[in-house]
Design an enzyme around this catalytic site. Structure first.
Site, PDB file in Angstrom:
ATOM      1  CG  HIS A 150     -33.360   9.154 -40.318  1.00  0.00           C
ATOM      2  ND1 HIS A 150     -32.363   9.067 -39.567  1.00  0.00           N
ATOM      3  CD2 HIS A 150     -34.114   7.773 -40.085  1.00  0.00           C
ATOM      4  CE1 HIS A 150     -32.237   7.736 -38.987  1.00  0.00           C
ATOM      5  NE2 HIS A 150     -33.364   7.173 -39.447  1.00  0.00           N
ATOM      6  CB  ALA A 151     -37.656  14.537 -41.681  1.00  0.00           C
TER       7      ALA A 151
END
Ligand code: V1D
Ligand code: CA
Length: 505
Positions: A150-151
């Site tokens: 998700h980063a």
């Protein structure tokens, strides 16, 4: 179009040997997101303990990667964001009021002690895994501390701060014309998709729960943009998907993607939150249903990087990742768990198994047929595999931006300096492998006869140098590699020390 396949017993072909490199850092299990937070890095240590006690170290090479440097991290992330992650601590958080908001740290992504180090371990593992795949020294590279999908470039999201996957893929793109990313975490792989949304050099393919579920992206018709149109594949699923349904949608999609796209490297994110009984995920996959994805991807004989990801019922994550490590080494691990440092977590069965439940499967055959038909139709547009003009990437010279010639720039991803150089530079001379003060005395490798193998650094984990050669090994002190049989017999004291260390874990 959609045919429900039977879910047969998983098998391995012992003749299909792979060279497996496994990355693990003993510190990783000590990082703690905070009380009440469901992300627990300790599960990586539990997985490692199972892997070691199942004696898989005899089959694969085990490395401790160099933590990524700030410069390496800026190949994807912004300087400002890396500076923040590097410097912020729970004690100085007050100095970063503005940054907390813009970089999205808080409830899902708390600032905890050692945050920067934790991120660097995760990213270093995936970058070094890529470097080893690039130089052909392994066919499979595993980093369960990675998979943090998700980063974003300058934003934390969904328990992820830095995107080791994007960094690993950027490294692979130095050598590989086309990289396929597959994401079996129950959440959408949004950070990786976003990073490569407008390029055809990377095809992303995420299977996930869709509909009132984090992060909310990953709809069927999100297929990429401009040059990347048709190179993002999304498979939105409903609650309760079981082994047979998952296999019946996963296998035809992945087969066609590989047939059409012809990737020369694959990155497989194996988030364990798609397992039945996960604390966050609503899927109903058994350990074998999850592992079937690993087994299927492996069967294509394309170099693959296997990463962790989510997974919140940690005993089941450890079971599944250990089982999958077995599959990658052509071993079906026996059901009875070996005694290990976390044995009590596996009560009451003490078995290697995660079963499906009797929950309802909200993915009807009609629904799965609609998805499969749409995905396969989109893939027809990728029939003509993009051919990329590859330029040889020098491994011993630093390509600063202003050195890059314009022709080379055309298809290159901006690597802001390139990490291969840094990783090559990190090679230690053969005679300087004994740096045990810096490396904690964690689990050692145990040789075929059950004794510990002294490999020189005292922890059984090689410090990888990314160029395909060990930096800590000499012929007669080789680490845990089943292909080599020159293990060292230990004294009783050494064996006792190992047993004690296992108990301390
Ligand atoms: F249950 C929690 C307890 C403590 C802190 C957070 C959570 C929690 C559960 N689910 N947070 C979530 C998800 N966040 C939200 C937010 C509410 N906001 C408006 C958004 O629903 C985040 C789930 C992250 C899943 C991460 C992952 O499994 O995909 C992963 N993959 O690799 C690493 C992590
Ligand atoms: Ca996913």
């Amino acid at each position: 179009m959609y045919v429900r396949l039977p879910f047969d017993e998983l098998k391995v072909d012992p003749t299909q040997k792979k060279r497996v490199a496994y990355f693990y850092d003993q510190d990783v299990g000590n990082y703690f997101y905070g009380t009440g937070h469901c992300m627990k890095p300790h599960r990586i240590r539990m997985t490692h303990s199972l892997i070691m006690n199942y004696e898989l170290y005899k089959k694969m090479e085990i490395y401790r990667a160099q933590p990524a440097t700030n410069l390496e991290l800026t190949q994807f992330h912004t300087d400002e964001y890396i500076d923040f992650i590097d410097r912020v601590t729970p004690d100085n958080l007050g100095l970063f009021e503005r940054e907390q908001i813009i970089f999205n740290v808080g409830d899902d992504c708390p600032v905890f002690d050692g945050l920067g180090e934790f991120c660097k371990i995760s990213c270093g593992g995936s970058m070094e895994a890529a470097a080893r795949m690039n130089n052909g020294s392994c066919d499979v590279a595993i980093n369960y501390a990675g998979g943090l999908h998700h980063a974003k470039k300058s934003e934390a999201s969904g328990f992820c701060y830095l995107n080791d996957i994007v960094l690993g893929i950027i490294e692979l793109l130095r050598v590989h014309p086309r990289v396929l990313y597959i994401d079996t975490d129950v959440h959408h792989g949004d950070g990786v998709e976003e990073a490569f949304y407008s390029t055809d050099r990377v095809m992303t393919c995420s299977f996930h729960k869709f509909g009132e579920f984090f992060p909310g992206t990953g709809n069927l018709n999100d297929i990429g943009l401009s040059k990347g149109k048709y190179y993002s594949v999304n498979v939105p699923l409903r609650d309760g998907i079981d082994d047979a349904s998952y296999k019946s949608i996963f296998e035809p999609i992945i087969s066609k993607v590989i047939e059409w796209y012809r990737p020369s490297a694959i990155v497989l994110q194996c988030g364990g939150d798609s397992l039945s009984g996960d604390r966050l995920g609503p899927f109903n996959l058994s350990m074998r249903g999850h592992a079937n994805c690993v087994s299927f991807v492996k069967s294509f004989d394309i170099p693959v990087m296997v990463l962790g990801g989510g997974g919140y019922t940690i005993r089941n994550v450890a079971r599944t990742w250990a089982f999958e490590t077995g599959i990658l080494n052509n071993v079906i691990l026996p059901k009875e768990l070996p005694y290990n440092g976390y044995y009590e977590y596996y009560a009451p069965t003490y078995e290697l198994d995660v079963r499906s439940s009797n929950m309802n499967n909200a993915n009807s055959e009609e629904y799965l047929d609609k998805i499969l038909t749409s995905v396969l139709a989109n893939l027809d547009n990728t029939k003509h595999t993009p051919s990329v003009q590859m330029n040889e990437v020098p491994s011993s010279s630093w390509n600063f931006d202003d050195d890059v010639n314009e022709d080379d720039e055309k298809d290159a991803i901006d690597t802001n300096g390139g990490s291969q150089y840094a990783r090559d530079k990190a090679i230690q001379p053969d005679n300087e492998f004994y740096d045990d003060d810096d490396i904690d005395r964690g689990e050692k490798n145990i040789s075929d006869n059950g004794n510990t193998n002294t490999n020189g650094n005292g922890n059984g984990v090689a410090t990888s140098n990314g160029n395909g050669s060990h930096n800590n090994l000499e012929e007669d002190t080789t680490i845990n590699n089943g292909n080599k049989s020159n293990n060292v017999t230990l004294t009783d004291d050494e064996v006792n020390e190992i047993e004690q260390l296992n108990e301390e874990d």
